[in-house]
Design a protein around this motif. Structure first.
Motif, short mmCIF file in Angstrom:
data_model
loop_
_atom_site.label_atom_id
_atom_site.label_comp_id
_atom_site.label_asym_id
_atom_site.label_seq_id
_atom_site.Cartn_x
_atom_site.Cartn_y
_atom_site.Cartn_z
N THR A 144 0.82 -1.20 0.00
CA THR A 144 0.00 0.00 0.00
C THR A 144 0.86 1.26 0.00
OG1 THR A 144 -0.12 -0.09 2.40
CG2 THR A 144 -1.89 -1.15 1.16
N LYS A 145 1.93 1.26 0.76
CA LYS A 145 2.79 2.44 0.79
C LYS A 145 4.27 2.06 0.72
CE LYS A 145 -0.48 5.13 3.53
NZ LYS A 145 -0.76 5.74 4.84
N GLY A 146 4.61 0.88 0.29
CA GLY A 146 6.00 0.48 0.25
C GLY A 146 6.49 0.04 1.62
N GLN A 147 5.85 0.54 2.68
CA GLN A 147 6.14 0.20 4.06
C GLN A 147 7.62 0.32 4.39
OE1 GLN A 147 4.31 -0.14 6.65
NE2 GLN A 147 2.30 -0.06 5.71
N PRO A 186 4.68 3.74 16.29
CA PRO A 186 4.15 3.22 15.02
C PRO A 186 2.64 3.29 14.91
CG PRO A 186 5.90 1.80 15.80
CD PRO A 186 5.63 2.79 16.90
N ARG A 187 1.93 3.10 16.02
CA ARG A 187 0.46 3.16 15.97
C ARG A 187 -0.08 4.55 16.29
NH1 ARG A 187 -2.91 -2.17 17.44
NH2 ARG A 187 -2.02 -3.49 15.83
N SER A 188 0.81 5.53 16.41
CA SER A 188 0.45 6.94 16.63
C SER A 188 -0.28 7.16 17.96
CB SER A 188 -0.41 7.47 15.48
OG SER A 188 0.23 7.29 14.24
N THR A 189 -0.07 6.26 18.92
CA THR A 189 -0.74 6.41 20.22
C THR A 189 0.13 7.11 21.25
OG1 THR A 189 0.07 4.28 21.08
CG2 THR A 189 -2.00 4.26 19.81
N LYS A 190 1.44 7.16 21.04
CA LYS A 190 2.37 7.78 21.97
C LYS A 190 3.30 8.73 21.22
CE LYS A 190 0.88 5.14 25.36
NZ LYS A 190 -0.20 4.51 24.58
N LEU A 191 3.83 9.71 21.97
CA LEU A 191 4.80 10.65 21.42
C LEU A 191 5.98 10.73 22.38
CD1 LEU A 191 5.35 12.86 19.21
CD2 LEU A 191 4.50 14.51 20.88
N TYR A 192 7.19 10.74 21.81
CA TYR A 192 8.41 10.78 22.62
C TYR A 192 9.21 12.03 22.29
CZ TYR A 192 7.30 5.95 23.72
OH TYR A 192 6.67 4.82 24.16
N VAL A 193 9.82 12.63 23.34
CA VAL A 193 10.63 13.83 23.19
C VAL A 193 11.89 13.68 24.02
CG1 VAL A 193 10.73 16.33 23.55
CG2 VAL A 193 8.58 15.27 22.86
N THR A 194 13.05 14.05 23.44
CA THR A 194 14.29 14.10 24.22
C THR A 194 14.53 15.53 24.67
OG1 THR A 194 15.62 14.41 22.22
CG2 THR A 194 15.35 12.16 23.03
N GLN A 195 15.01 15.65 25.91
CA GLN A 195 15.21 16.96 26.52
C GLN A 195 16.55 16.97 27.24
OE1 GLN A 195 12.44 17.83 29.64
NE2 GLN A 195 13.08 19.95 29.87
N GLU A 220 7.29 9.32 7.27
CA GLU A 220 6.93 8.70 8.53
C GLU A 220 5.83 7.65 8.38
OE1 GLU A 220 8.40 9.08 11.66
OE2 GLU A 220 9.89 9.98 10.34
N SER A 221 4.99 7.78 7.37
CA SER A 221 3.91 6.80 7.21
C SER A 221 4.42 5.45 6.72
CB SER A 221 2.84 7.34 6.25
OG SER A 221 3.42 7.96 5.13
N TYR A 222 5.71 5.35 6.36
CA TYR A 222 6.27 4.02 6.08
C TYR A 222 6.19 3.12 7.31
CZ TYR A 222 8.38 5.54 1.65
OH TYR A 222 8.58 5.98 0.38
N PHE A 223 6.10 3.75 8.49
CA PHE A 223 6.16 2.98 9.73
C PHE A 223 4.81 2.75 10.37
CE2 PHE A 223 10.09 5.46 9.28
CZ PHE A 223 11.01 4.43 9.18
N VAL A 224 3.72 3.16 9.70
CA VAL A 224 2.41 2.98 10.31
C VAL A 224 2.15 1.50 10.55
CG1 VAL A 224 1.18 2.93 8.10
CG2 VAL A 224 -0.03 3.58 10.19
N ASP A 225 1.77 1.18 11.77
CA ASP A 225 1.57 -0.22 12.16
C ASP A 225 0.10 -0.58 11.99
OD1 ASP A 225 1.45 -2.72 13.21
OD2 ASP A 225 2.21 -2.19 15.19
#
Length: 747
Positions: free
Chosen positions: A18-21, A296-305, A407-412
């Motif tokens: 679908t998107k090359g994944q 990958p499932r867009s449920t979490k977001l991570y940030v480095t500080q 980034e959508s290559y990684f959608v789970d």
């Protein structure tokens, strides 16, 4: 425990092309080696869960090689759909799969070495993207390094690579070298995601010292659309205002942006059909933020500080919460290291194995940390320091933005609509059989549940159960694959016990339909009697709008057994029926009295709330200083039926014999009562009133002061709205009043 990559390999057949994944980014360039300036270090994710590193000789063709590694911050690579490396870049040069610089691969020819070093400081300075629908062409986008003082006003640019040129090794197409997309100086941010159609690709920039996001759409015809959204905070004017990653969520619905100064996280909703950003939310940080990535499932977001002030942190936010307050409340520290010892402050990137990686440790330490299970909450995400070690002779990039890609290559979506089970045999006394649609061997662990009671584990892909009573049962199959914990749930109706219990429902006359019945179950026939008032009498859960209270019978049959259920739908008709108006002398009081008896379960709310003794009473007392229309809202607590009524209390100076009051609104109740009635004080000799619609059409006329307009025309009810009136009154003494105005009809 099986590795997660096994899960990906087995089930990619359901979503791969679908998107090359993720095979598009199987190979990552990460730096130079200490074995000589002509060797590149690569990470290879094609073989399994744990990537391997390898080195290749590289021909840069640049006199600037001795300045530093081949990549410091910007890096991008692209593979074909089979995972074979095609091209990669550090923002200055483009390299082919043989690791030679392409003949025309110097992206910024003419820049001196110092300027080139500035380009290497761009957080996301380069991005390689395949042209949709074309196996031969690749686009390479680049931006400024606005945070570096020696690089200004390069703008947003792109070049086109044809893989068939240069003897099949590829080269930049003549006339398509560093074409200017946007002339303003850009920040160091550059990200991409698929269009909602799953084929085209959005490429997003941010303008320096501005709040403008610039989004370009790459299609089979090239770059076709440009969308500018001015939203959020200014990025600038300090150089650090350009620094930090910007990432789309893999599902294409969100954009996250971190800025080093003033340090903050910015979140937006993204319409991947139109390219427009909305719903800006800002989360300030006390110290420098740099890296960002969704799971990958867009449920979490991570940030480095970086800091504060002696330790670096890795933060997690839960994206299942929409508003800024609830998102901020989910902020969780999932990784902490001592600043200057094992730094945790660099770029973040999802990898083909579903993990997130970041450069980890001081400059002498050649490792990456990982987030093993990015979609899991809190510490269950599995932050692992030193998860990936690289040979001590290799010099990996300092900031480690890792490869910048779509980034959508990684959608789970691997298991979406894939794991399921069928149900056979739903009669009491039969052995009901549940059969999985996938091979049981893909699961690391699983359990069957019936109405939340654990039944059994490890029984294979077919499960049988004997039900001893009829009714609705919630069947759940809970499974684990690597980091993924998910479930499939179904409602199963077991028949043969006689009657199904169905609760009484309430329907508000002329209101919204009320759903009745029960959850649908497969291989079952449904028949409702009577069918009147139902939108479909042959389904499990129709919508009911009966004219009167009705007892419905549901006949359910399947596989030779049947059940019957009865459901009462009570029709509630809530009518207020207060007097339309009252006429008082100044200083007098009036009690609102209805002509019907209300249920004690009803609630009352009166507006306005001044000069009234109790705004929640069914019959309050009012003492207004001037003529006032009071509106009551009545709600039946049991059925939630609602009705409105308006009572206009008119005040007159009783010392004067003649007076006219014309209300500016009146209500027609659900029983049809209500009228537009001027209040007249004095003896009337002649009377004429006409009512018109807003187009001037005559709706009503009366020459009798006791005949009022009841909101109808030609025996049909008029709609809610504003109407015009003309009133002419002559009193006994010959005094004449002519009044023109508007009145609002409320139903």
């Amino acid at each position: 425990m099986k590795s997660c990559i096994y899960f990906f390999i087995v089930l990619f057949v359901f979503c791969l092309e679908t998107k090359g994944q993720t095979k598009r980014v199987n190979i990552w360039p990460i730096g130079k080696t200490g074995l000589g300036e002509d060797t590149i270090v690569m990470l290879d994710f094609s073989s399994g869960m744990a990537p391997s590193s390898f080195i290749e000789p590289v021909n840069d063709g640049s006199s600037c090689l001795t300045l530093s590694e081949i990549t410091s911050e910007p890096a991008s690579s692209i593979c074909d759909t089979a995972g074979n490396l095609m091209f990669y870049s550090d923002g200055r040069y483009v390299y082919g799969r043989n690791h030679d610089t392409l003949p025309n691969g110097a992206l910024f020819a003419g820049l001196d070495c110092a300027a080139g070093a500035g380009l290497r400081s761009s957080t996301q300075g380069v991005l390689l993207v395949p042209q949709p629908g074309n196996d031969s062409l690749y686009y390479i986008f680049s931006n400024d390094a606005a945070g570096a003082s020696n690089i200004t006003n390069i703008g947003a640019r792109y070049s086109i690579i044809n893989k068939n040129l240069n003897g099949g090794m590829g080269d930049i197409v003549s006339g398509a070298h560093q074409i200017l997309l946007w002339g303003d100086t850009m920040t160091e941010k550059l990200s991409a995601v698929h269009h909602a159609n799953g084929n085209d690709i959005w490429v997003m920039y941010h303008v320096w010292n501005s709040d403008d996001f610039i989004c370009f759409l790459l299609t089979t015809n090239g770059i076709e659309d440009t969308v500018v959204t001015s939203i959020g905070m200014l990025h600038g004017p300090a150089n650090n205002g350009a620094v930090g990653q910007m990432k789309f969520s893999p599902d294409g619905t969100m954009l996250a942006n971190v800025v080093r100064s003033p340090s903050r996280l910015e979140l937006y909703e993204f319409d991947h059909s139109s390219g427009v950003l909305t719903n800006h939310r800002r989360f300030p940080f006390s110290e420098n933020a740099y890296g960002v990535s969704f799971s990958p499932r867009s449920t979490k977001l991570y940030v480095t500080q970086q800091g504060p002030p002696t330790s670096d942190t890795l933060l997690q936010f839960d994206m299942l919460h929409g508003d800024s307050t609830t998102v901020a409340a989910t902020r969780t520290v999932v990784g902490t290291e001592s600043a200057g010892t094992e730094n945790l402050r660099y770029g973040l990137q999802i990898a083909p194995n579903g993990k997130i990686y970041t450069r980890y440790g001081a400059s002498a330490v050649r490792t990456y940390a990982s987030i093993e299970c990015p979609d899991q909450p809190g510490l269950a995400c599995g932050f692992t320091p030193h998860a990936l070690a690289v040979n001590d002779d290799y010099r990996i990039s300092q900031f480690g933005s890792l490869t910048n890609t779509v980034e959508s290559y990684f959608v789970d979506t691997t298991l979406n609509n894939v794991v399921d089970f069928s149900v056979d045999g739903i009669c009491i006394g039969d052995s009901t059989t549940f059969v999985l649609t996938v091979d049981i061997s893909i699961f690391d662990d699983y359990s069957w549940y019936i109405t939340n009671d654990t039944i059994i584990t490890g029984i294979g892909d077919t499960f049988r159960y004997l039900f001893d009573s009829s009714g609705n049962y919630e069947i759940k199959f809970l499974y684990t694959i690597g980091c993924l914990v998910d479930s499939v749930e179904k409602n199963v109706l077991i028949l043969g016990g006689g009657n199904q219990e169905l609760e009484t429902k309430h329907y508000c006359r002329n209101g919204e339909a009320v759903p009745i019945g029960l959850a649908s179950s497969g291989s079952v026939d449904y028949h409702w009697v009577p069918s009147q008032g139902l939108d479909d009498s042959l389904i499990a859960n129709p919508n009911a709008m009966p004219d009167a209270t009705t007892l419905y019978q549901l006949i359910i049959t399947s596989s030779g057994c049947s059940d019957t259920g009865f459901q009462l739908v009570m029709v509630d008709s809530l009518v207020a029926d207060y007097e339309d108006s009252a006429l008082l002398c100044e200083g007098e009081s009036y009690q609102m009295v209805s002509n019907i008896t209300f249920s004690t379960n009803a609630t009352y709310t009166w507006q306005p709330n001044h000069y009234i003794d109790d705004t929640t009473s069914s019959e309050p007392i009012v003492t207004p200083l001037a003529s006032t229309p009071y509106i009551v809202t009545i709600v039946n607590a049991e059925s939630e039926c609602t009705t409105l009524d308006t009572i206009t209390v008119n005040i007159e100076n009783c010392d004067e014999p003649q007076s006219i009051f014309v209300p500016n609104a009146f209500t027609i109740n659900s029983n049809g009562s209500g009228r537009f009635a001027p209040i007249i004080g004095g003896v009337v000799q002649s009377y004429a009133m006409n009512v018109y619609n807003r187009m001037g059409g005559l709706l009503f006329t009366s020459n009798d002061a006791q005949v009022y307009w009841e909101g109808v025309y030609n025996s049909k009810s008029c709609q809610d709205g504003v109407y015009l009136y003309a009133l002419n009154i002559t009193f006994e003494d010959g005094h004449t009043e002519s009044i023109r105005g508007n009145v609002q009809l409320i139903r």
